[in-house]
Motif scaffolding. Structure first.
Motif, PDB file in Angstrom:
ATOM      1  N   MET A 134       0.813  -1.199   0.000  1.00  0.00           N
ATOM      2  CA  MET A 134       0.000   0.000   0.000  1.00  0.00           C
ATOM      3  C   MET A 134       0.859   1.266   0.000  1.00  0.00           C
ATOM      4  SD  MET A 134      -2.671   1.356   2.895  1.00  0.00           S
ATOM      5  CE  MET A 134      -1.283   1.570   4.007  1.00  0.00           C
ATOM      6  N   ILE A 135       1.941   1.246   0.766  1.00  0.00           N
ATOM      7  CA  ILE A 135       2.810   2.421   0.857  1.00  0.00           C
ATOM      8  C   ILE A 135       3.444   2.722  -0.500  1.00  0.00           C
ATOM      9  CG2 ILE A 135       4.888   3.365   1.929  1.00  0.00           C
ATOM     10  CD1 ILE A 135       4.208   1.647   4.405  1.00  0.00           C
ATOM     11  N   PHE A 136       3.980   1.693  -1.142  1.00  0.00           N
ATOM     12  CA  PHE A 136       4.617   1.896  -2.446  1.00  0.00           C
ATOM     13  C   PHE A 136       3.585   2.275  -3.504  1.00  0.00           C
ATOM     14  CE2 PHE A 136       7.854  -0.788  -0.375  1.00  0.00           C
ATOM     15  CZ  PHE A 136       8.970   0.023  -0.584  1.00  0.00           C
ATOM     16  N   GLN A 137       2.416   1.682  -3.429  1.00  0.00           N
ATOM     17  CA  GLN A 137       1.354   2.034  -4.371  1.00  0.00           C
ATOM     18  C   GLN A 137       0.973   3.508  -4.207  1.00  0.00           C
ATOM     19  OE1 GLN A 137      -2.463   0.283  -3.580  1.00  0.00           O
ATOM     20  NE2 GLN A 137      -3.236   0.644  -5.642  1.00  0.00           N
ATOM     21  N   SER A 138       0.886   3.966  -2.968  1.00  0.00           N
ATOM     22  CA  SER A 138       0.552   5.365  -2.706  1.00  0.00           C
ATOM     23  C   SER A 138       1.624   6.291  -3.260  1.00  0.00           C
ATOM     24  CB  SER A 138       0.388   5.591  -1.196  1.00  0.00           C
ATOM     25  OG  SER A 138      -0.690   4.838  -0.687  1.00  0.00           O
ATOM     26  N   PHE A 139       2.888   5.899  -3.096  1.00  0.00           N
ATOM     27  CA  PHE A 139       3.983   6.729  -3.615  1.00  0.00           C
ATOM     28  C   PHE A 139       3.962   6.768  -5.141  1.00  0.00           C
ATOM     29  CE2 PHE A 139       8.368   7.214  -5.157  1.00  0.00           C
ATOM     30  CZ  PHE A 139       8.636   8.481  -4.657  1.00  0.00           C
ATOM     31  N   LEU A 140       3.698   5.632  -5.762  1.00  0.00           N
ATOM     32  CA  LEU A 140       3.639   5.597  -7.228  1.00  0.00           C
ATOM     33  C   LEU A 140       2.494   6.459  -7.758  1.00  0.00           C
ATOM     34  CD1 LEU A 140       4.417   1.837  -7.984  1.00  0.00           C
ATOM     35  CD2 LEU A 140       5.875   3.819  -8.448  1.00  0.00           C
ATOM     36  N   LEU A 141       1.366   6.440  -7.068  1.00  0.00           N
ATOM     37  CA  LEU A 141       0.243   7.294  -7.467  1.00  0.00           C
ATOM     38  C   LEU A 141       0.623   8.772  -7.359  1.00  0.00           C
ATOM     39  CD1 LEU A 141      -2.782   5.450  -5.793  1.00  0.00           C
ATOM     40  CD2 LEU A 141      -2.345   5.682  -8.251  1.00  0.00           C
ATOM     41  N   ALA A 142       1.352   9.109  -6.283  1.00  0.00           N
ATOM     42  CA  ALA A 142       1.812  10.493  -6.125  1.00  0.00           C
ATOM     43  C   ALA A 142       2.785  10.870  -7.232  1.00  0.00           C
ATOM     44  CB  ALA A 142       2.466  10.662  -4.753  1.00  0.00           C
ATOM     45  N   LEU A 143       3.675   9.946  -7.569  1.00  0.00           N
ATOM     46  CA  LEU A 143       4.672  10.203  -8.608  1.00  0.00           C
ATOM     47  C   LEU A 143       4.007  10.369  -9.969  1.00  0.00           C
ATOM     48  CD1 LEU A 143       7.767  10.418  -8.596  1.00  0.00           C
ATOM     49  CD2 LEU A 143       7.855   8.002  -9.245  1.00  0.00           C
ATOM     50  N   GLN A 144       3.004   9.559 -10.245  1.00  0.00           N
ATOM     51  CA  GLN A 144       2.313   9.625 -11.534  1.00  0.00           C
ATOM     52  C   GLN A 144       1.543  10.935 -11.707  1.00  0.00           C
ATOM     53  OE1 GLN A 144      -0.108   6.100 -11.519  1.00  0.00           O
ATOM     54  NE2 GLN A 144       1.649   4.712 -11.680  1.00  0.00           N
ATOM     55  N   GLN A 145       1.197  11.567 -10.600  1.00  0.00           N
ATOM     56  CA  GLN A 145       0.399  12.781 -10.704  1.00  0.00           C
ATOM     57  C   GLN A 145       1.234  14.014 -11.051  1.00  0.00           C
ATOM     58  OE1 GLN A 145      -2.454  13.218  -7.564  1.00  0.00           O
ATOM     59  NE2 GLN A 145      -3.364  15.066  -8.436  1.00  0.00           N
ATOM     60  N   THR A 146       2.537  13.845 -11.197  1.00  0.00           N
ATOM     61  CA  THR A 146       3.374  14.990 -11.574  1.00  0.00           C
ATOM     62  C   THR A 146       3.003  15.511 -12.965  1.00  0.00           C
ATOM     63  OG1 THR A 146       5.078  13.437 -12.339  1.00  0.00           O
ATOM     64  CG2 THR A 146       5.321  14.339 -10.117  1.00  0.00           C
ATOM     65  N   ASN A 147       2.218  14.745 -13.726  1.00  0.00           N
ATOM     66  CA  ASN A 147       1.735  15.235 -15.024  1.00  0.00           C
ATOM     67  C   ASN A 147       0.538  16.174 -14.889  1.00  0.00           C
ATOM     68  OD1 ASN A 147       3.610  13.787 -16.566  1.00  0.00           O
ATOM     69  ND2 ASN A 147       2.370  11.923 -16.467  1.00  0.00           N
ATOM     70  N   ASP A 148      -0.077  16.176 -13.726  1.00  0.00           N
ATOM     71  CA  ASP A 148      -1.252  17.014 -13.477  1.00  0.00           C
ATOM     72  C   ASP A 148      -0.786  18.464 -13.288  1.00  0.00           C
ATOM     73  OD1 ASP A 148      -3.421  18.356 -12.490  1.00  0.00           O
ATOM     74  OD2 ASP A 148      -3.876  16.941 -10.887  1.00  0.00           O
TER      75      ASP A 148
ATOM     76  N   ILE B 237       6.752  17.490  -0.973  1.00  0.00           N
ATOM     77  CA  ILE B 237       5.469  17.539  -1.678  1.00  0.00           C
ATOM     78  C   ILE B 237       4.998  16.139  -2.050  1.00  0.00           C
ATOM     79  CG2 ILE B 237       4.268  18.412  -3.713  1.00  0.00           C
ATOM     80  CD1 ILE B 237       4.983  20.542  -1.652  1.00  0.00           C
ATOM     81  N   LEU B 238       5.917  15.304  -2.557  1.00  0.00           N
ATOM     82  CA  LEU B 238       5.535  13.926  -2.889  1.00  0.00           C
ATOM     83  C   LEU B 238       5.114  13.169  -1.631  1.00  0.00           C
ATOM     84  CD1 LEU B 238       8.226  12.880  -5.535  1.00  0.00           C
ATOM     85  CD2 LEU B 238       5.825  13.456  -5.936  1.00  0.00           C
ATOM     86  N   GLY B 239       5.778  13.469  -0.511  1.00  0.00           N
ATOM     87  CA  GLY B 239       5.405  12.828   0.742  1.00  0.00           C
ATOM     88  C   GLY B 239       4.010  13.222   1.187  1.00  0.00           C
ATOM     89  N   ALA B 240       3.654  14.495   1.020  1.00  0.00           N
ATOM     90  CA  ALA B 240       2.312  14.948   1.380  1.00  0.00           C
ATOM     91  C   ALA B 240       1.260  14.247   0.531  1.00  0.00           C
ATOM     92  CB  ALA B 240       2.220  16.465   1.205  1.00  0.00           C
ATOM     93  N   ALA B 241       1.539  14.100  -0.768  1.00  0.00           N
ATOM     94  CA  ALA B 241       0.609  13.396  -1.656  1.00  0.00           C
ATOM     95  C   ALA B 241       0.509  11.919  -1.278  1.00  0.00           C
ATOM     96  CB  ALA B 241       1.062  13.540  -3.110  1.00  0.00           C
ATOM     97  N   THR B 242       1.654  11.318  -0.964  1.00  0.00           N
ATOM     98  CA  THR B 242       1.672   9.904  -0.582  1.00  0.00           C
ATOM     99  C   THR B 242       0.838   9.654   0.661  1.00  0.00           C
ATOM    100  OG1 THR B 242       3.887   9.602  -1.534  1.00  0.00           O
ATOM    101  CG2 THR B 242       3.161   7.977   0.092  1.00  0.00           C
ATOM    102  N   PHE B 243       0.985  10.501   1.670  1.00  0.00           N
ATOM    103  CA  PHE B 243       0.234  10.302   2.905  1.00  0.00           C
ATOM    104  C   PHE B 243      -1.248  10.611   2.735  1.00  0.00           C
ATOM    105  CE2 PHE B 243       4.182   9.680   5.082  1.00  0.00           C
ATOM    106  CZ  PHE B 243       3.830   8.920   6.189  1.00  0.00           C
ATOM    107  N   THR B 244      -1.593  11.441   1.768  1.00  0.00           N
ATOM    108  CA  THR B 244      -3.006  11.644   1.465  1.00  0.00           C
ATOM    109  C   THR B 244      -3.611  10.339   0.951  1.00  0.00           C
ATOM    110  OG1 THR B 244      -2.613  13.976   0.930  1.00  0.00           O
ATOM    111  CG2 THR B 244      -4.659  12.990   0.111  1.00  0.00           C
ATOM    112  N   HIS B 245      -2.887   9.663   0.046  1.00  0.00           N
ATOM    113  CA  HIS B 245      -3.355   8.359  -0.444  1.00  0.00           C
ATOM    114  C   HIS B 245      -3.405   7.336   0.688  1.00  0.00           C
ATOM    115  CE1 HIS B 245      -3.668   9.095  -4.738  1.00  0.00           C
ATOM    116  NE2 HIS B 245      -2.478   9.677  -4.748  1.00  0.00           N
ATOM    117  N   ILE B 246      -2.385   7.325   1.523  1.00  0.00           N
ATOM    118  CA  ILE B 246      -2.337   6.360   2.628  1.00  0.00           C
ATOM    119  C   ILE B 246      -3.538   6.562   3.553  1.00  0.00           C
ATOM    120  CG2 ILE B 246      -1.088   5.742   4.741  1.00  0.00           C
ATOM    121  CD1 ILE B 246       1.513   6.175   3.170  1.00  0.00           C
ATOM    122  N   PHE B 247      -3.842   7.811   3.865  1.00  0.00           N
ATOM    123  CA  PHE B 247      -5.005   8.077   4.726  1.00  0.00           C
ATOM    124  C   PHE B 247      -6.280   7.516   4.107  1.00  0.00           C
ATOM    125  CE2 PHE B 247      -8.711  10.901   5.014  1.00  0.00           C
ATOM    126  CZ  PHE B 247      -9.137  10.538   6.286  1.00  0.00           C
ATOM    127  N   HIS B 248      -6.504   7.803   2.833  1.00  0.00           N
ATOM    128  CA  HIS B 248      -7.753   7.364   2.201  1.00  0.00           C
ATOM    129  C   HIS B 248      -7.813   5.836   2.097  1.00  0.00           C
ATOM    130  CE1 HIS B 248      -9.620  11.175   1.352  1.00  0.00           C
ATOM    131  NE2 HIS B 248      -8.495  11.644   0.838  1.00  0.00           N
TER     132      HIS B 248
END
Length: 233
Positions: free
Chosen positions: A1-15, A213-224
């Motif tokens: 879950m942690i790595f998945q959350s980080f990858l989701l955060a990383l992928q959003q750099t296109n947004d 910033i990536l950490g903040a995005a990652t923890f947002t995913h982790i929370f949800h």
């Protein structure tokens, strides 16, 4: 879950919305590091002065020149230690914008957040900064007593502290302070592990600029994801 959350955060750099916050965060992170480095350099110069007397060598006048020539290298080294409080400050400033960008893209059906008041957020940030500085100052004694383990203690300690702060900031937006505390206690191990995996790249010069910033995005995913797990029982 942690790595998945980080990858989701990383992928959003296109947004574009996320990228704007990311670049602003990198710029302010660098500015805070330079400011912190300047203060440290000033303290060294103030304590040592233009001249210093060394045992067996005598008086030397080249310390300022050495500090000037080695400024970049020194800044890279100091960034390993300075980056932890800098990351905390950046997260406090940008968590809401980062979390909103993440939720707009990945959790669009969520209702608007009630948010956290400015003064509550400021109080939490100041209190956490004090704990962070005090804990790392005390840890210096352990680093000196057990040098081979210093880096691992540094990662574990700051992973624990940063994980708690990042998760609390992300969770309080949605479920308030008490709900965030209860959830943090329930998933303490996961949060500590995620914080430690964030503390490791924070100790790598240059790479550490993008981590807050990536950490903040990652923890947002982790929370949800943890909240969804709780809803499922």
């Amino acid at each position: 879950m942690i790595f998945q959350s980080f990858l989701l955060a990383l992928q959003q750099t296109n947004d574009p919305k996320f990228r704007k916050v990311l670049f602003l965060g990198i710029g302010l992170t660098f500015a805070l590091l330079v400011a912190a480095y300047a203060v440290v350099l000033w303290l060294i110069n103030w304590l040592v002065g233009d001249q210093v007397t060394l045992p067996l060598i005598g008086q030397v006048n080249w310390l300022n020149d050495l500090l000037s020539v080695g400024s970049f290298v020194l800044m890279m080294i100091l960034s390993v230690f300075l980056m932890v409080p800098v990351a905390s400050a950046i997260t406090s400033m940008f968590l809401d914008e980062v979390a909103q960008a993440v939720e707009d893209k990945h959790y669009p059906t969520l209702p608007p957040v009630p948010g956290v008041s400015f003064w509550d957020g400021l109080k939490d940030s100041v209190n956490f900064m004090g704990v962070l500085i005090a804990a790392n100052t005390l840890a210096l004694i352990i680093y000196l007593l057990i040098p081979p383990a210093a880096v691992f203690i540094f990662w574990a300690l700051n992973g624990f502290l940063l994980g708690r702060e990042y998760f609390m900031l992300a969770a309080m937006r949605r479920i308030g302070r008490e709900g965030a505390k209860q959830m943090r206690s329930r998933y303490a191990g996961t949060i500590w592990a995620a914080g430690t995996l964030m503390a490791v790249p924070l100790s790598v010069p240059l790479l550490n600029l993008v981590i807050p910033i990536l950490g903040a995005a990652t923890f947002t995913h982790i929370f949800h994801q943890l909240a969804a797990r709780g809803d499922r029982g």
